[in-house]
Design a protein around this motif. Structure first.
Motif, PDB file in Angstrom:
ATOM      1  N   UNK A 193       1.118  -1.468  -0.332  1.00 42.93           N
ATOM      2  CA  UNK A 193       0.201  -0.152   0.679  1.00 42.93           C
ATOM      3  C   UNK A 193       1.220   1.172  -0.034  1.00 42.93           C
ATOM      4  N   UNK A 194       2.048   1.219   0.658  1.00 44.82           N
ATOM      5  CA  UNK A 194       2.927   2.125   0.900  1.00 44.82           C
ATOM      6  C   UNK A 194       3.728   2.553  -0.162  1.00 44.82           C
ATOM      7  N   UNK A 195       4.062   1.269  -1.425  1.00 43.53           N
ATOM      8  CA  UNK A 195       4.622   1.482  -2.851  1.00 43.53           C
ATOM      9  C   UNK A 195       3.946   2.419  -3.151  1.00 43.53           C
ATOM     10  N   UNK A 196       2.170   2.482  -3.521  1.00 45.91           N
ATOM     11  CA  UNK A 196       1.712   2.709  -4.174  1.00 45.91           C
ATOM     12  C   UNK A 196       1.263   4.270  -3.711  1.00 45.91           C
ATOM     13  N   UNK A 197       1.485   4.677  -2.499  1.00 41.85           N
ATOM     14  CA  UNK A 197       1.070   6.099  -1.693  1.00 41.85           C
ATOM     15  C   UNK A 197       0.096   6.363  -1.413  1.00 41.85           C
ATOM     16  N   UNK A 198      -0.898   4.805  -1.244  1.00 44.44           N
ATOM     17  CA  UNK A 198      -2.306   4.715  -1.073  1.00 44.44           C
ATOM     18  C   UNK A 198      -2.678   4.636   0.445  1.00 44.44           C
ATOM     19  N   UNK A 199      -3.503   5.425   1.052  1.00 50.83           N
ATOM     20  CA  UNK A 199      -4.293   5.969   2.424  1.00 50.83           C
ATOM     21  C   UNK A 199      -5.036   4.310   1.732  1.00 50.83           C
ATOM     22  N   UNK A 200      -5.137   3.971   3.693  1.00 46.88           N
ATOM     23  CA  UNK A 200      -6.855   3.232   3.997  1.00 46.88           C
ATOM     24  C   UNK A 200      -7.510   3.544   3.760  1.00 46.88           C
ATOM     25  N   UNK A 201      -8.261   4.830   3.312  1.00 47.67           N
ATOM     26  CA  UNK A 201      -9.175   5.008   2.299  1.00 47.67           C
ATOM     27  C   UNK A 201      -9.041   4.505   1.058  1.00 47.67           C
ATOM     28  N   UNK A 202      -8.125   5.187   0.771  1.00 46.71           N
ATOM     29  CA  UNK A 202      -7.969   4.911  -0.152  1.00 46.71           C
ATOM     30  C   UNK A 202      -8.064   3.287  -1.451  1.00 46.71           C
ATOM     31  N   UNK A 203      -7.171   2.164  -0.204  1.00 50.07           N
ATOM     32  CA  UNK A 203      -7.116   1.544  -0.356  1.00 50.07           C
ATOM     33  C   UNK A 203      -8.739   0.057  -0.156  1.00 50.07           C
ATOM     34  N   UNK A 204      -9.638   1.083   0.846  1.00 48.80           N
ATOM     35  CA  UNK A 204     -11.102   0.419   0.863  1.00 48.80           C
ATOM     36  C   UNK A 204     -11.664   1.237  -0.341  1.00 48.80           C
ATOM     37  N   UNK A 205     -11.800   2.206  -0.901  1.00 50.57           N
ATOM     38  CA  UNK A 205     -11.965   2.840  -1.629  1.00 50.57           C
ATOM     39  C   UNK A 205     -12.290   1.351  -2.980  1.00 50.57           C
ATOM     40  N   UNK A 206     -10.956   0.940  -3.693  1.00 46.94           N
ATOM     41  CA  UNK A 206     -10.557   0.066  -4.653  1.00 46.94           C
ATOM     42  C   UNK A 206     -11.372  -1.141  -4.390  1.00 46.94           C
ATOM     43  N   UNK A 207     -10.797  -1.926  -3.359  1.00 45.62           N
ATOM     44  CA  UNK A 207     -10.960  -3.209  -2.855  1.00 45.62           C
ATOM     45  C   UNK A 207     -12.362  -3.379  -2.174  1.00 45.62           C
ATOM     46  N   UNK A 208     -12.999  -2.593  -1.343  1.00 41.85           N
ATOM     47  CA  UNK A 208     -14.406  -2.757  -1.482  1.00 41.85           C
ATOM     48  C   UNK A 208     -13.810  -3.356   0.116  1.00 41.85           C
ATOM     49  N   UNK A 209     -12.679  -3.590   1.204  1.00 42.17           N
ATOM     50  CA  UNK A 209     -12.603  -4.278   2.185  1.00 42.17           C
ATOM     51  C   UNK A 209     -12.906  -2.465   3.194  1.00 42.17           C
ATOM     52  N   UNK A 210     -13.615  -2.617   4.241  1.00 38.59           N
ATOM     53  CA  UNK A 210     -13.436  -1.785   5.094  1.00 38.59           C
ATOM     54  C   UNK A 210     -12.219  -1.860   5.868  1.00 38.59           C
ATOM     55  N   UNK A 211     -11.850  -0.119   5.786  1.00 37.94           N
ATOM     56  CA  UNK A 211     -10.442   0.341   6.596  1.00 37.94           C
ATOM     57  C   UNK A 211     -10.071  -0.231   7.649  1.00 37.94           C
ATOM     58  N   UNK A 212     -11.113  -0.255   8.796  1.00 35.57           N
ATOM     59  CA  UNK A 212     -10.845  -1.222  10.185  1.00 35.57           C
ATOM     60  C   UNK A 212     -10.337  -2.378   9.411  1.00 35.57           C
ATOM     61  N   UNK A 213     -10.893  -2.988   9.059  1.00 37.77           N
ATOM     62  CA  UNK A 213     -10.070  -4.879   8.362  1.00 37.77           C
ATOM     63  C   UNK A 213      -8.944  -4.556   7.661  1.00 37.77           C
TER      64      UNK A 213
END
Length: 193
Positions: free
Chosen positions: A24-44
């Protein structure tokens, strides 16, 4: 995070948590961005990256799709450099206790080689789904060694029995379900383009 009977953390899960955070860090994504992209909750996602939970096969499938990797590639990134000969007792085994899925990396991916072999075992009634392949158009061969499995690719369902082999390219959702009453053991050959 899984612990053995003596209370030690599973070393693969510890390394996997760190690698997920690195990706996630290599892509510069926040947890929120990855959550939006993947459909997985930020907390998970946060708990998985901190090693507070063991990711399920479904969760890893979603993340692999976002990172453009097969599950074998991701798991190989947390292992030592693969040898040409992989003895049975040295093969990485990963368990998703929530779904009843056990995954053995029989022949892990290696630079310069296009195929890998994975052994899967599902207990009776186990059901594992993936929303999309990690690499669109990825070639797979599923060979049932023992038992039976219902494999759904897109909207087409196939029931495979011991000795049967299904080969395809993956473009959409897939599902493995063991109808029982016995567990199923199968090999998946993944061929990268």
């Amino acid at each position: 995070m899984r612990e053995d009977p003596e209370g030690a953390l599973d070393p693969v899960d510890v390394l996997l948590a760190a690698r997920l955070a690195e990706l996630r860090g290599e892509r510069g994504w926040s947890l929120e961005e990855l959550a939006r992209r993947s459909g997985v909750s930020r907390s998970t996602l946060s708990r998985a990256e901190r090693g507070e939970i063991s990711p399920t096969a479904s969760l890893l499938g979603r993340l692999c799709a976002e990172y453009g990797r097969t599950m074998s590639q991701l798991l190989s990134e947390v292992e030592a450099e693969p040898a040409q000969l992989v003895r049975a007792d040295a093969q990485t085994v990963w368990k998703d206790t929530a779904s009843g899925f056990v995954r053995r990396s029989v022949s892990p991916p290696q630079p310069g080689l296009r195929a890998e072999v994975v052994e899967g075992t599902l207990r009776a009634g186990a059901d594992v789904s993936y929303e999309r392949p990690p690499v669109p158009g990825m070639e797979q061969h599923i060979w049932v060694l023992e038992g039976s499995v219902e494999f759904t690719v897109g909207r087409e369902q196939h029931t495979l029995y011991a000795g049967d082999c299904l080969r395809m390219r993956l473009w959409g959702p897939t599902r493995f379900r063991c109808p029982g009453p016995e567990p199923v053991r199968y090999a998946v050959v993944v061929v990268q383009s």
